[in-house]
Design an enzyme around this catalytic site. Structure first.
Site, mmCIF file in Angstrom:
data_model
loop_
_atom_site.group_PDB
_atom_site.id
_atom_site.type_symbol
_atom_site.label_atom_id
_atom_site.label_comp_id
_atom_site.label_asym_id
_atom_site.label_seq_id
_atom_site.Cartn_x
_atom_site.Cartn_y
_atom_site.Cartn_z
ATOM 1 N N PHE A 41 -2.510 2.643 -5.738
ATOM 2 C CA PHE A 41 -2.568 1.390 -6.483
ATOM 3 C C PHE A 41 -2.108 1.628 -7.919
ATOM 4 O O PHE A 41 -2.765 2.354 -8.672
ATOM 5 C CB PHE A 41 -3.989 0.820 -6.473
ATOM 6 N N ALA A 42 -0.981 1.040 -8.291
ATOM 7 C CA ALA A 42 -0.446 1.138 -9.656
ATOM 8 C C ALA A 42 -0.659 -0.209 -10.334
ATOM 9 O O ALA A 42 0.250 -1.028 -10.438
ATOM 10 C CB ALA A 42 1.036 1.506 -9.627
ATOM 11 N N VAL A 43 -1.896 -0.431 -10.768
ATOM 12 C CA VAL A 43 -2.302 -1.729 -11.280
ATOM 13 C C VAL A 43 -2.671 -1.641 -12.752
ATOM 14 O O VAL A 43 -3.234 -0.639 -13.206
ATOM 15 C CB VAL A 43 -3.497 -2.277 -10.465
ATOM 16 N N TYR A 46 -2.313 1.430 -15.163
ATOM 17 C CA TYR A 46 -2.183 2.599 -14.302
ATOM 18 C C TYR A 46 -0.794 2.734 -13.689
ATOM 19 O O TYR A 46 -0.485 3.783 -13.119
ATOM 20 C CB TYR A 46 -3.272 2.584 -13.220
ATOM 21 N N ASP A 133 -5.322 8.499 -5.384
ATOM 22 C CA ASP A 133 -5.375 7.841 -6.686
ATOM 23 C C ASP A 133 -4.055 8.024 -7.428
ATOM 24 O O ASP A 133 -3.455 9.101 -7.401
ATOM 25 C CB ASP A 133 -6.527 8.431 -7.507
ATOM 26 N N GLU A 225 -16.393 4.498 -4.436
ATOM 27 C CA GLU A 225 -16.712 5.893 -4.124
ATOM 28 C C GLU A 225 -18.139 6.030 -3.604
ATOM 29 O O GLU A 225 -18.404 6.845 -2.710
ATOM 30 C CB GLU A 225 -16.522 6.759 -5.366
ATOM 31 N N ASP A 248 -9.899 18.499 -11.219
ATOM 32 C CA ASP A 248 -9.843 17.787 -12.496
ATOM 33 C C ASP A 248 -9.450 18.775 -13.585
ATOM 34 O O ASP A 248 -10.086 19.825 -13.743
ATOM 35 C CB ASP A 248 -11.214 17.167 -12.809
#
Length: 251
Positions: A41-43, A46, A133, A225, A248
């Site tokens: 999702f490139a919303v 983002y 993600d 999540e 991370d």
């Protein structure tokens, strides 16, 4: 490897570097002529990760290299997603998405969107489906060692945490609540997947839980999540990916 846990109590493998032979797995996977899908999702802001941070360019290079992969990018800025030169076996599909006001709303809508598109489209186009993600960037090859019926990725932040310290939702009024003393691993929503049929069951159940929470005015601690972790507690993954697969940088 003797330095890490490589098998769950229910005998599902935990995949770490050095625990598999990719050449053998590639040969087996090619015989199936399977197609794997990736949803991201490139919303809102983002979509910048898609362009500047290199999710798509790195995934095009490193994700199941040499095998057929369909990348499905949901975005509210389709005009900003420039055409990329894809590997011959890869295909990119840009799917317009209506604008949502908060990132929490986006997070909590993903499961519903994925389940609806599985029913209407994805089940006809791919055999396996993974949600990744948009902020993830691949630095090494991720191959067919990830392929299985139901796959969860252990959170890098939660891997060493004691059960009582894991970030589960604990409020009983939430559909994502995990009873005290229960819980196996803590799974990240940044990378999960499996067969299309199993991912449909997962996303449908999580979407239902999210909607029931919303009707009661509740937001689970970590939104989708939290619901993912509740589902995987009672529907055990057939394969786990180690924290290496979604590390991370802050760690």
């Amino acid at each position: 490897r003797q330095d890490v846990l490589v098998l769950t109590p229910w005998l599902a493998p935990i995949v770490w570097e050095g625990t598999f032979n990719r050449d053998i797995l590639n040969a087996q996977y090619k015989q199936k002529n399977s197609v794997t899908g990736v949803v991201t999702f490139a919303v809102k802001k983002y979509w910048l990760f898609f362009i500047s941070q290199g999710f798509m360019s790195s995934a095009n290079k490193y994700f199941l290299a040499g095998h057929q992969v369909n990348f499905y990018v949901f975005t509210d800025n389709p005009e900003q997603i420039s055409h990329l030169h894809m590997a011959p076996e890869n295909h990119l599909f840009v799917i317009p998405l209506q604008n949502l006001s908060r990132w929490q709303d986006i997070s909590m809508s993903c499961m519903d969107i994925i389940s609806r598109y599985i029913r209407s489209r994805f089940r006809y186009e791919v055999d396996y489906l993974y949600s990744i993600d948009i902020a993830v960037q691949l630095f090494e090859h991720i191959g067919v060692e990830i392929i299985d019926t139901l796959v969860g990725t252990i959170s890098s932040w939660q891997y060493a945490a004691r059960r009582e310290s894991k970030s589960y939702e604990t409020r009983n009024e939430s559909q994502a609540a995990i009873p005290e003393g229960e819980g196996d691993f803590y799974y990240t929503a940044s990378f999960y997947g499996g067969s299309v049929a199993e991912v449909y069951k997962l996303t449908r159940a999580c979407s239902k839980g999210l909607m029931e929470d919303r009707e009661k005015g509740i937001e689970a601690r970590w939104h989708d999540e939290s619901h993912l972790n509740k589902y995987l507690l009672y529907h055990k993954p057939t394969r786990l990916l180690s924290p290496e697969y979604c590390w991370d940088e802050e760690l």
